[in-house]
Design a protein around this motif. Structure first.
Motif, PDB file in Angstrom:
ATOM      1  N   GLY A 132      -5.608  -1.714  -5.290  1.00  0.00           N
ATOM      2  CA  GLY A 132      -4.556  -2.600  -5.796  1.00  0.00           C
ATOM      3  C   GLY A 132      -4.262  -3.726  -4.823  1.00  0.00           C
ATOM      4  N   VAL A 133      -4.137  -3.394  -3.534  1.00  0.00           N
ATOM      5  CA  VAL A 133      -3.845  -4.441  -2.544  1.00  0.00           C
ATOM      6  C   VAL A 133      -5.073  -5.344  -2.380  1.00  0.00           C
ATOM      7  CG1 VAL A 133      -3.144  -4.915  -0.173  1.00  0.00           C
ATOM      8  CG2 VAL A 133      -2.126  -3.007  -1.399  1.00  0.00           C
ATOM      9  N   GLY A 134      -6.274  -4.757  -2.487  1.00  0.00           N
ATOM     10  CA  GLY A 134      -7.488  -5.577  -2.460  1.00  0.00           C
ATOM     11  C   GLY A 134      -7.472  -6.602  -3.598  1.00  0.00           C
ATOM     12  N   LEU A 135      -7.040  -6.159  -4.769  1.00  0.00           N
ATOM     13  CA  LEU A 135      -6.969  -7.058  -5.926  1.00  0.00           C
ATOM     14  C   LEU A 135      -5.939  -8.172  -5.696  1.00  0.00           C
ATOM     15  CD1 LEU A 135      -7.883  -7.613  -8.850  1.00  0.00           C
ATOM     16  CD2 LEU A 135      -5.975  -6.195  -9.614  1.00  0.00           C
ATOM     17  N   GLY A 195       0.828  -1.206   0.000  1.00  0.00           N
ATOM     18  CA  GLY A 195       0.000   0.000   0.000  1.00  0.00           C
ATOM     19  C   GLY A 195       0.861   1.254   0.000  1.00  0.00           C
ATOM     20  N   ALA A 196       1.934   1.232   0.793  1.00  0.00           N
ATOM     21  CA  ALA A 196       2.831   2.390   0.866  1.00  0.00           C
ATOM     22  C   ALA A 196       3.548   2.603  -0.470  1.00  0.00           C
ATOM     23  CB  ALA A 196       3.840   2.184   1.997  1.00  0.00           C
ATOM     24  N   TYR A 197       4.048   1.514  -1.070  1.00  0.00           N
ATOM     25  CA  TYR A 197       4.774   1.661  -2.343  1.00  0.00           C
ATOM     26  C   TYR A 197       3.856   2.100  -3.477  1.00  0.00           C
ATOM     27  CZ  TYR A 197       9.480   0.303  -1.141  1.00  0.00           C
ATOM     28  OH  TYR A 197      10.739   0.298  -0.635  1.00  0.00           O
ATOM     29  N   PHE A 198       2.651   1.532  -3.509  1.00  0.00           N
ATOM     30  CA  PHE A 198       1.712   1.943  -4.567  1.00  0.00           C
ATOM     31  C   PHE A 198       1.450   3.444  -4.474  1.00  0.00           C
ATOM     32  CE2 PHE A 198      -0.444  -2.500  -5.062  1.00  0.00           C
ATOM     33  CZ  PHE A 198       0.685  -2.945  -5.717  1.00  0.00           C
ATOM     34  N   GLY A 229      -4.022  -2.331   2.662  1.00  0.00           N
ATOM     35  CA  GLY A 229      -3.469  -1.461   1.625  1.00  0.00           C
ATOM     36  C   GLY A 229      -3.746   0.003   1.925  1.00  0.00           C
ATOM     37  N   LEU A 230      -4.949   0.279   2.358  1.00  0.00           N
ATOM     38  CA  LEU A 230      -5.331   1.657   2.706  1.00  0.00           C
ATOM     39  C   LEU A 230      -4.473   2.158   3.872  1.00  0.00           C
ATOM     40  CD1 LEU A 230      -7.477   3.903   2.171  1.00  0.00           C
ATOM     41  CD2 LEU A 230      -8.742   2.954   4.094  1.00  0.00           C
ATOM     42  N   ALA A 231      -4.279   1.290   4.870  1.00  0.00           N
ATOM     43  CA  ALA A 231      -3.476   1.678   6.029  1.00  0.00           C
ATOM     44  C   ALA A 231      -2.045   2.006   5.601  1.00  0.00           C
ATOM     45  CB  ALA A 231      -3.493   0.562   7.071  1.00  0.00           C
TER      46      ALA A 231
END
Ligand SMILES: Nc1ncnc2c1ncn2[C@@H]1O[C@H](COP(=O)(O)OP(=O)(O)OP(=O)(O)O)[C@@H](O)[C@H]1O
Ligand SMILES: [Mg+2]
Lengths: 234, 284
Positions: free
Chosen positions: B70-73, B46-49, B198-200
């Motif tokens: 993206g992380v959800g996917l 999440g941080a890198y995205f 991912g959000l976190a």
């Protein structure tokens, strides 16, 4: 056309066979009693029809279609629902949430039958906010039956509803099941050791013994069978 | 007085950051019983995205949402191709999610390198009250974290979807016998937990420098938060656990270094587990 038809079903756990060629038929709106002592395969039969245990042989048809390989939720969506042994209420959901789960589990959009259910079981109506785990055994059984009704089923499978419930309440529950059957046209397969309960509900029963149907017919025919005499004597 | 107030405010901010970081883990662990060792890697991703999207000129808020999606996917693919075949085997899911952590960490190094990256703080301002400072971005993140927890609570306890999920957790077999597609419901929960991670990671990225191990900073704490709060106590447990872990860490850091403070907190957490194994909120 038959609502439910089992043809020569075999099933078991690992290498041990439990059901060894069971065939049954049930018409729309009918009630069928399945009698059998402890460990004779009653729950196993229910699990095969409900879809939680795969068959090793044989086939199951329901409402004009083969369901042998359908998942439990797909069978439920066709109108076949199950009240498991020990009732299986969701203990930390309220009575109302348990009932609502019956209505929405398959996707919602169904008319709520809450009023009817409370009509059949007024005791549930007084306890809608109570966690289901705090209900008495009899009330939990009522809740499980009411929840099954909320799914708008064509057929309810009942696994030993009398288990752990005092006789007077068993009698009441049988009465209500009869009413539900008559008014809503729901067919019922009830698996029991409690002979009076089954006889209060239906004329048609079979006896399951060691994974086979050993007697079949009306109450009178079954009562007269050698197995039944042995059974009642115990 | 000023110090007491600022410790309190710092503790609250930390509490909500920890709660945010732990939420995805609490969802997947608390509701499904799957110990997601890949949780730290999901935070990192999440941080890198977010870093990657913002360097390409995507506005910060959009980058955060893209990172969560993206992380959800990725969670969806992980669940669909691997995890769902092992739900009844907790130890295997632990190993498999750990494998996911190792592989994604290596892939991150290959894709983004090991250099420290910085995500520009989109709200660099702060409110000053005498000697004590309330940083704007951290405050907004705390509010988002609170809103997520409240929103999750409303979803779980006030909606039909919430009834289905709680029923599933309590008795999956009966839920399926009533018509619930259990496989799909598990998938939904896993994806939601992944997207939350991912959000976190995305929201935390401007607070720290981003490196391939940024998620690990929060992984162990997240586990402590979930276990101290009580597994299955997704909302109250996460908040209380975060407050105990984050608050005491801030408090002890006043008198000692960060490392000593963290060690004390972990020892306290172990004591809690020894005497209240079901979490502080639940008597055995
Ligand atoms: N999960 C299982 N694994 C292995 N064997 C099982 C399993 N469940 C049931 N059995 C065995 O299958 C046989 C039939 O069990 P089943 O539960 O169908 O009996 P039942 O007629 O429902 O009994 P009861 O009246 O006690 O509920 C028993 O011998 C039982 O030990
Ligand atoms: Mg049984």
């Amino acid at each position: 056309m038959m609502l439910l038809e089992l043809k020569e079903i075999h099933a078991g756990y690992g290498p041990v066979p439990v059901l060894r060629g069971v065939s049954l038929q049930l018409g729309e709106g009918e009630i069928l009693g399945v009698l059998g002592r402890n460990g004779m395969g009653k729950t196993t039969l229910i699990r095969c029809i409900a879809g939680t245990l795969p068959l090793t042989q044989g086939s199951i048809h329901f409402a004009g279609q083969e369901i042998t390989r359908l998942a439990p939720h797909e069978r439920a969506q066709l109108g076949l629902t199950t009240v498991v042994q020990g009732r299986g209420v969701f203990p930390r959901l309220s009575v109302w949430e348990n009932l609502e789960m019956g209505r929405i589990a398959a996707g919602g959009g169904k008319r709520s039958r809450l009023d009817e259910v409370i009509g059949y079981f007024p005791r549930l109506g007084e306890r809608l906010r109570q966690p289901a785990g705090t209900l008495s055994g009899g009330e939990q059984q009522m809740l499980a039956i009411g929840r099954a009704l909320m799914t708008h089923p064509k057929l309810i499978l009942l696994d030993e509803p009398s288990d752990g419930i005092m006789p007077i309440l068993v009698h009441q529950i049988a009465e209500i099941l009869l009413q539900i059957n008559r008014r809503e046209g729901v067919a019922i397969v009830i698996v029991e050791q409690n002979v009076p309960m089954v006889f209060a509900l239906t004329d048609r029963c079979v006896i399951l013994e060691k994974g086979r149907v050993v007697a079949e017919g009306t109450r009178e025919q079954v009562s007269q069978s050698a197995v039944m005499r042995e059974y009642l004597a115990i | 007085m000023q110090t007491a107030l600022s410790v309190l405010v710092d503790s609250m901010l930390i509490t909500f950051v920890f709660a945010l970081a732990a939420l995805g883990l609490a969802i997947i662990f608390g509701l499904m019983g799957v110990i997601n060792m890949g949780h730290g890697a999901m935070l990192t991703l999440g941080a890198y995205f977010t870093w990657f999207a913002t360097t390409k000129g995507v506005p910060f808020v959009a980058a955060v949402l893209l990172a969560a999606a993206g992380v959800g996917l990725i969670g969806l693919l992980l669940e669909h191709f691997i995890i769902r075949h092992f739900y009844d085997r907790p130890f295997e899911t632990l190993l498999l999610t750990w494998g996911f952590f190792l592989i994604s960490t290596e892939l991150i190094k290959i894709a983004f390198g090991t250099d420290l990256r910085t995500v520009t703080n989109p709200l660099p301002g702060a409110a000053h009250f005498g000697s004590f400072v309330l940083p704007a971005y951290q405050s907004v993140v705390a509010l988002i974290s609170l809103a997520l927890i409240v929103g999750l609570g409303v979803m779980l306890y006030r909606t039909g979807l919430g009834i289905k999920i709680r029923a599933l957790v309590q008795n999956a077999e009966v839920a399926s016998l009533l018509g619930l597609n259990v496989a799909r419901a598990y998938k939904l929960v896993f994806v939601a937990g992944s997207a939350a991670a991912g959000l976190a990671g995305a929201l935390i990225s401007p607070m720290l420098s981003v490196d391939p191990y940024i998620g690990n900073i929060f992984l162990v704490r997240s586990f402590f938060v979930v276990i101290v709060g009580g597994i299955g106590q997704v909302l109250g447990g996460t908040l209380v656990g975060s407050f105990l872990i984050g608050g005491s860490e801030t408090f002890f850091a006043l008198f000692s270094g960060q490392v000593v403070a963290q060690t004390i907190v972990f020892m306290l957490a172990i004591l809690v587990l020894r005497f209240r194994p079901a979490g502080v909120l639940r008597a055995q």
